[in-house]
Design a protein around this motif. Sequence first.
Motif, PDB file in Angstrom:
ATOM      1  N   MET A   1       0.850  -1.194   0.000  1.00 48.37           N
ATOM      2  CA  MET A   1       0.000   0.000   0.000  1.00 48.37           C
ATOM      3  C   MET A   1       0.891   1.252   0.000  1.00 48.37           C
ATOM      4  O   MET A   1       1.871   1.315   0.718  1.00 48.37           O
ATOM      5  CB  MET A   1      -0.912  -0.005   1.224  1.00 48.37           C
ATOM      6  N   VAL A   2       0.551   2.258  -0.862  1.00 48.05           N
ATOM      7  CA  VAL A   2       1.340   3.469  -0.975  1.00 48.05           C
ATOM      8  C   VAL A   2       0.470   4.670  -0.597  1.00 48.05           C
ATOM      9  O   VAL A   2      -0.725   4.717  -0.922  1.00 48.05           O
ATOM     10  CB  VAL A   2       1.916   3.631  -2.405  1.00 48.05           C
ATOM     11  N   LEU A   3       1.079   5.630   0.089  1.00 46.03           N
ATOM     12  CA  LEU A   3       0.379   6.812   0.570  1.00 46.03           C
ATOM     13  C   LEU A   3       0.819   8.022  -0.236  1.00 46.03           C
ATOM     14  O   LEU A   3       2.000   8.196  -0.533  1.00 46.03           O
ATOM     15  CB  LEU A   3       0.696   7.033   2.055  1.00 46.03           C
ATOM     16  N   CYS A   4      -0.149   8.858  -0.615  1.00 48.92           N
ATOM     17  CA  CYS A   4       0.174  10.122  -1.286  1.00 48.92           C
ATOM     18  C   CYS A   4       0.600  11.127  -0.217  1.00 48.92           C
ATOM     19  O   CYS A   4      -0.178  11.451   0.685  1.00 48.92           O
ATOM     20  CB  CYS A   4      -1.032  10.638  -2.079  1.00 48.92           C
ATOM     21  N   ALA A   5       1.827  11.624  -0.326  1.00 46.64           N
ATOM     22  CA  ALA A   5       2.362  12.515   0.710  1.00 46.64           C
ATOM     23  C   ALA A   5       1.716  13.891   0.692  1.00 46.64           C
ATOM     24  O   ALA A   5       1.841  14.645   1.645  1.00 46.64           O
ATOM     25  CB  ALA A   5       3.873  12.651   0.539  1.00 46.64           C
ATOM     26  N   ILE A   6       1.011  14.232  -0.387  1.00 49.56           N
ATOM     27  CA  ILE A   6       0.431  15.567  -0.495  1.00 49.56           C
ATOM     28  C   ILE A   6      -0.973  15.619   0.109  1.00 49.56           C
ATOM     29  O   ILE A   6      -1.283  16.475   0.935  1.00 49.56           O
ATOM     30  CB  ILE A   6       0.398  16.012  -1.968  1.00 49.56           C
ATOM     31  N   CYS A   7      -1.837  14.675  -0.301  1.00 51.03           N
ATOM     32  CA  CYS A   7      -3.222  14.712   0.190  1.00 51.03           C
ATOM     33  C   CYS A   7      -3.536  13.562   1.143  1.00 51.03           C
ATOM     34  O   CYS A   7      -4.684  13.417   1.572  1.00 51.03           O
ATOM     35  CB  CYS A   7      -4.200  14.706  -0.982  1.00 51.03           C
ATOM     36  N   LYS A   8      -2.531  12.726   1.472  1.00 50.95           N
ATOM     37  CA  LYS A   8      -2.660  11.663   2.476  1.00 50.95           C
ATOM     38  C   LYS A   8      -3.638  10.558   2.068  1.00 50.95           C
ATOM     39  O   LYS A   8      -4.124   9.824   2.924  1.00 50.95           O
ATOM     40  CB  LYS A   8      -3.077  12.239   3.839  1.00 50.95           C
ATOM     41  N   ARG A   9      -3.927  10.404   0.780  1.00 48.22           N
ATOM     42  CA  ARG A   9      -4.743   9.289   0.321  1.00 48.22           C
ATOM     43  C   ARG A   9      -3.880   8.040   0.205  1.00 48.22           C
ATOM     44  O   ARG A   9      -2.687   8.125  -0.104  1.00 48.22           O
ATOM     45  CB  ARG A   9      -5.361   9.598  -1.049  1.00 48.22           C
ATOM     46  N   SER A  10      -4.461   6.885   0.423  1.00 51.90           N
ATOM     47  CA  SER A  10      -3.724   5.630   0.331  1.00 51.90           C
ATOM     48  C   SER A  10      -4.257   4.806  -0.828  1.00 51.90           C
ATOM     49  O   SER A  10      -5.459   4.833  -1.139  1.00 51.90           O
ATOM     50  CB  SER A  10      -3.836   4.843   1.638  1.00 51.90           C
TER      51      SER A  10
ATOM     52  N   PHE B   1      -3.452  13.093 -12.110  1.00 54.30           N
ATOM     53  CA  PHE B   1      -4.717  13.798 -12.300  1.00 54.30           C
ATOM     54  C   PHE B   1      -4.887  14.952 -11.329  1.00 54.30           C
ATOM     55  O   PHE B   1      -5.396  16.014 -11.689  1.00 54.30           O
ATOM     56  CB  PHE B   1      -5.861  12.792 -12.131  1.00 54.30           C
ATOM     57  N   TYR B   2      -4.441  14.787 -10.067  1.00 45.38           N
ATOM     58  CA  TYR B   2      -4.722  15.766  -9.025  1.00 45.38           C
ATOM     59  C   TYR B   2      -3.523  16.598  -8.601  1.00 45.38           C
ATOM     60  O   TYR B   2      -3.696  17.629  -7.963  1.00 45.38           O
ATOM     61  CB  TYR B   2      -5.316  15.082  -7.786  1.00 45.38           C
TER      62      TYR B   2
ATOM     63  N   PHE C   1      -9.768  -2.210  -0.056  1.00 46.09           N
ATOM     64  CA  PHE C   1      -8.834  -1.293   0.586  1.00 46.09           C
ATOM     65  C   PHE C   1      -9.626  -0.159   1.220  1.00 46.09           C
ATOM     66  O   PHE C   1     -10.768   0.119   0.855  1.00 46.09           O
ATOM     67  CB  PHE C   1      -7.807  -0.735  -0.415  1.00 46.09           C
ATOM     68  N   ALA C   2      -8.962   0.461   2.196  1.00 42.84           N
ATOM     69  CA  ALA C   2      -9.652   1.486   2.977  1.00 42.84           C
ATOM     70  C   ALA C   2      -9.468   2.855   2.356  1.00 42.84           C
ATOM     71  O   ALA C   2      -8.410   3.186   1.859  1.00 42.84           O
ATOM     72  CB  ALA C   2      -9.095   1.492   4.398  1.00 42.84           C
ATOM     73  N   ILE C   3     -10.554   3.589   2.402  1.00 38.24           N
ATOM     74  CA  ILE C   3     -10.498   5.008   2.051  1.00 38.24           C
ATOM     75  C   ILE C   3     -11.154   5.764   3.174  1.00 38.24           C
ATOM     76  O   ILE C   3     -12.360   5.667   3.363  1.00 38.24           O
ATOM     77  CB  ILE C   3     -11.219   5.301   0.729  1.00 38.24           C
ATOM     78  N   GLY C   4     -10.364   6.503   3.946  1.00 40.68           N
ATOM     79  CA  GLY C   4     -10.902   7.156   5.131  1.00 40.68           C
ATOM     80  C   GLY C   4     -11.289   6.099   6.148  1.00 40.68           C
ATOM     81  O   GLY C   4     -10.481   5.298   6.593  1.00 40.68           O
TER      82      GLY C   4
ATOM     83  N   ASP D   1     -14.733  13.839  -3.118  1.00 41.97           N
ATOM     84  CA  ASP D   1     -13.573  13.624  -2.257  1.00 41.97           C
ATOM     85  C   ASP D   1     -13.142  14.896  -1.563  1.00 41.97           C
ATOM     86  O   ASP D   1     -12.006  14.990  -1.097  1.00 41.97           O
ATOM     87  CB  ASP D   1     -12.404  13.097  -3.075  1.00 41.97           C
ATOM     88  N   SER D   2     -14.020  15.856  -1.456  1.00 39.92           N
ATOM     89  CA  SER D   2     -13.619  17.079  -0.763  1.00 39.92           C
ATOM     90  C   SER D   2     -13.333  16.815   0.698  1.00 39.92           C
ATOM     91  O   SER D   2     -12.589  17.545   1.336  1.00 39.92           O
ATOM     92  CB  SER D   2     -14.722  18.131  -0.903  1.00 39.92           C
ATOM     93  N   LYS D   3     -13.914  15.700   1.261  1.00 36.95           N
ATOM     94  CA  LYS D   3     -13.648  15.355   2.640  1.00 36.95           C
ATOM     95  C   LYS D   3     -12.187  14.986   2.843  1.00 36.95           C
ATOM     96  O   LYS D   3     -11.664  15.039   3.931  1.00 36.95           O
ATOM     97  CB  LYS D   3     -14.527  14.183   3.070  1.00 36.95           C
ATOM     98  N   HIS D   4     -11.541  14.581   1.766  1.00 38.54           N
ATOM     99  CA  HIS D   4     -10.147  14.141   1.860  1.00 38.54           C
ATOM    100  C   HIS D   4      -9.199  15.251   1.427  1.00 38.54           C
ATOM    101  O   HIS D   4      -8.057  14.982   1.089  1.00 38.54           O
ATOM    102  CB  HIS D   4      -9.942  12.899   0.988  1.00 38.54           C
ATOM    103  N   ASN D   5      -9.698  16.498   1.351  1.00 37.79           N
ATOM    104  CA  ASN D   5      -8.869  17.654   0.989  1.00 37.79           C
ATOM    105  C   ASN D   5      -8.284  17.528  -0.413  1.00 37.79           C
ATOM    106  O   ASN D   5      -7.211  18.041  -0.687  1.00 37.79           O
ATOM    107  CB  ASN D   5      -7.732  17.854   2.001  1.00 37.79           C
ATOM    108  N   THR D   6      -8.965  16.769  -1.278  1.00 39.33           N
ATOM    109  CA  THR D   6      -8.520  16.655  -2.653  1.00 39.33           C
ATOM    110  C   THR D   6      -9.053  17.835  -3.445  1.00 39.33           C
ATOM    111  O   THR D   6     -10.239  18.147  -3.363  1.00 39.33           O
ATOM    112  CB  THR D   6      -9.033  15.351  -3.282  1.00 39.33           C
TER     113      THR D   6
END
Length: 806
Positions: A1-10, A23-24, A70-73, A105-110
Motif C-alpha cells: 500500500m502506498v500513501l500520497c504525501a500531499i493529500c494523504k490518500r492511500s 490527475f490531481y 482497501f480502505a479510504i478514510g 472527495d472534498s472530505k479528503h482535501n482533494t
Amino acid sequence: MVLCAICKRSFVQMKQFKTHFTFYHPGKCYICPNMDCGRTYQLYNSFRRHYLKEHSDSSMLQQASSVQDFAIGQETSPVNNDPLHNVCSATEFQIKENNSTIQSDSKHNTPPLSDSLGQLFSSLYSNPHLPNNVLDTVYSGIHNMFTMSIRPLLPVTSSSAVAKLTTDLEMFSSTYKRHQFFESKGTLVNPEPYTVGRRFDYVKKKGKTYYQAVECIAHKIPIRDVLHKFFSLPNILHETIDAMKKLMAHDTSNSIEHYMHGSFWRQKNHGDKIVMPIFLQIDDFETLNPLGSHSGVHKLGAAYISLPCLPYYCASLLGNIFLVLLYHSTDRVEFGNRIIFQPLIDQFNDLFKHGIVFDLPDFKGTIYFELSLILGDNLGLHSVLGFVESFSSNFPCRTCKVEKKVMANQVYEDESLLRTESNYQDDLKTNNSSLTGVKEKCIWLDIENFNLFSQMGFDVMHDMHEGCAKYVMCSLLVVFVDKMKYLTIDIVNNKISSFQYGPDKKDKPVTLAMSNLRKGNIRLNAAEMSTFCKYFGVMFGDFIPRHNKYWQLYIQLMTVLDFIMSPRFVSEQIDYFKYMIADFCEMYITLFNQSLKPKFHNLLHYHSAMLRFGPLRFLSSMRYEAKHRFNKLAAKSTNNRINMTLTVARKHQLMLNDIFLKETIRSPLSFGGQAEVPVSECKQILDQMQWSDITKLYKVSWAAKCSERYQVNSVIVTAINEENIYFSKIDDIYVDGVSKISFKAKPLQTIGFDNHYHAYNVLDSLQSSHIYIDQDTMQYPFLCNCVVIGHNINLPEYHIVLSKPI
C-alpha cells in the motif's frame, strides 16, 4: 500500500497512485511518504523503484497484489481487478455498496477538478510559444477522453458526479470561459485599453474598402493590482521588508553594494512610511522580422517596472519584471510622450500618495512606492525624457551641456557644464534644441518628488558591451591581424570555436568576418561581447608580447569594465576610477587617432552616478531586453496582427497569472540525481557546516541556486582577502533538499594575478585534504572558469577567469 504525501490518500497499487497523482497533482514532485525519508523525485519510475526497494518488503508486495478491498478514510469498497475499474477509481469517487451513492472527495482535501484543470491551462497559457488554438485542442482531447473513456465506466447511480465533472469541464471550453475562471480566482489582471489618438486608414467592411478614421489603442496594466497580488504571495512581502531593513542598516563607509546604499536614496526622508523604490524601463522592440519587408509596422514600445529591494534570490528573475504599458512606437512619435505615458504618471502618483494596504498574516499596514529611476538605452531615454534623439547634434549629452566638438576629445567630466534644474528651465525658455539639446519639457516632472537630473539611469550594456568595448576590440583585432601579423582571422575563429567557456558557454561568441572588422563592425551581441572580452586575454595572450602598447589598451578596457561591473565598491575608489576612465579614453585616442564617440563620453559621468545609484551593473538593460523575448514569442505565436498590443499584453498577464495561481515564484534550490549520504559522513558534514537544524543530506550531481548552477569539478572562490583570492575545485555537492548547499572541495594554490592574461594563475595543491564550504557563507558565490595554460603534465599551470568581477 502506498500513501500520497500531499493529500494523504492511500492506494493499494502503484498504478492507482500514479493515476491519482497525475490527475490531481500535476507538475508536483513525487515525495516519499515515509516520515524518516522524505526524498523527492521528478520522475515516477524513480520514485517507484525507491519506494518498492526501501519501504516495501516481499510480504507487503504479495499482500498488496492479493488484497481484494482497501480502505479510504473510514470506509471500504470492493476492488475490481478490471483495469477499467481502476480508471474509474482514479476519478476519486467513493462507491458505497449499501446505498450506491457517490460522494465527492472534498472530505479528503482533494482539490476539485476545476482547480486541477485551472492549473493545467494556466501552465499552458504561460508558455509564450503556444497559440490559443493549441489550448482548444488540449481541451478537446480532455473532453473526448472523459466522454468516450471515463464517463461510460461510471456507475449509473453516479449521475450527480457526472454532472459535476461535466460542469467543471465546461468551465474551460473556450478562451473566454478560461479567462473568466482565472478572474474568479482573482489571479488574472487584465490589460486596460485607452485611446491615444486617431488616424486615417483603409478599413474593409462587408467586402468593401473604406478610408476612415480609426482609433489608435495602447494598453496599460494596473500597477496597484499587480503589486498587491505579487506581495500577497506567501512570505514575499515579509522577506522584502527584512531585505530593506538590512540594506538600510548597511555601513556604506565599508562598501556600496546596492541602489539603496547610494546617496540619492539615503538622503530621502520618508518618516515612518515604508517606501519601496521602483525602476521604470522603457524600450522599443520589433515583434516581427526586423530585417523583413514589414519591419517597423508592428514595432511596439514597452514600459516595465522592477523592484530593486526584492530579496536577492528573486530580484533578477524575469517573472518579477512587470509589464505596465504597451503601445505602438509610431503612435508615440505621432501623438507625443504626454498622451502615451500619462496613465503611468497617474499610477505612480497614486502609489506614492496612497500606497497599497495589505492585510496579510505576517504584515498589516500600508506600503508606499516611489519612482526612483528611469532606465533605458541612450536613444530610449532621450526620446522619453525630451532630449534630442540625434547623437550627432550640437549638444548630444543628456547629463551635461558639452558641445559635440569638445566631446570628441574630452576625457574628464566638466562639472560646470552639468545640467541643473535652473539651466534646464532656461533651456526650455530658449526653445531651440540645436542650442540646448532639449526638445521638449520632460513629462515625468509631473510625478511627485521626481528630479530629472538625479533620476536618469545609465546603461552599461549599450555604453560598454555594445559601445566602447566593440570599438576597442574591433580596432585591436584589425591591428593584431593586419598590421602586426600576430594573429590571422583563422586562428581567431578557431580559438573562438574550440575554447572551453565553462559557466559562460551559453554566451559563446560567434565567429568573426575580417571584412566586417575592417569596417569597424564586430557582430556580437552584448552577452557575447562580454564573454569575448573576458576570455580574450587567455585565448590570445600567448600570441601577443608582454608590454605591447595595444595589448595595454585591452588590459585597461578590462580594468574599467571590471570596476563598472563589480557588485560592490568603496567610495574612496571613485577618484581612482575617474582617472582610470581618463587613461582609457586617452589611450584610445592616441593609439588609433580616433575621436571619442558619445558612448565614451557617457563613461565620464559614471563615477558620480555610482555614488548616487550604487553599482551600475544593476541598472543595465540586459535583463529588461531579455524580457522582450517573451513578448516577441507571444507576438509570433499568432498570425493575427489586429490589435497587437492587446495580444502581447494579455499573453504577458496570463504568464503572470500562472505565478499568482500557483502562489510560487520559483524554488530557490534545484538539483539533479541524488543519493543518500551515509550517517557517519552526514554527521561529519553537518558538524563542519554547523547545521544543527538539519538531520539528512543528499549527494547530488549538480545544484542550482539564485541562477548559479554548481557541478562537480567546478571551480569556486573559497576566500578573499587584501592579498589574494583563493580557489577550490568541487569534488562533491550536498543538499538538504530545501535550501542548503554545501561543497566538499579541494583547494588550489594561488600564485597571483597575471595582468597580461587578465586572469589568476593557480596550481594544483600538493595537499590532499579537503575543505567543506557552505554556499550561503561564500563571499563570491559565482563560478569561475579554469583554463590550462602550461604543458607540465605532473604539475599543470592554470589560469582562472572570474565569471563576474569581484
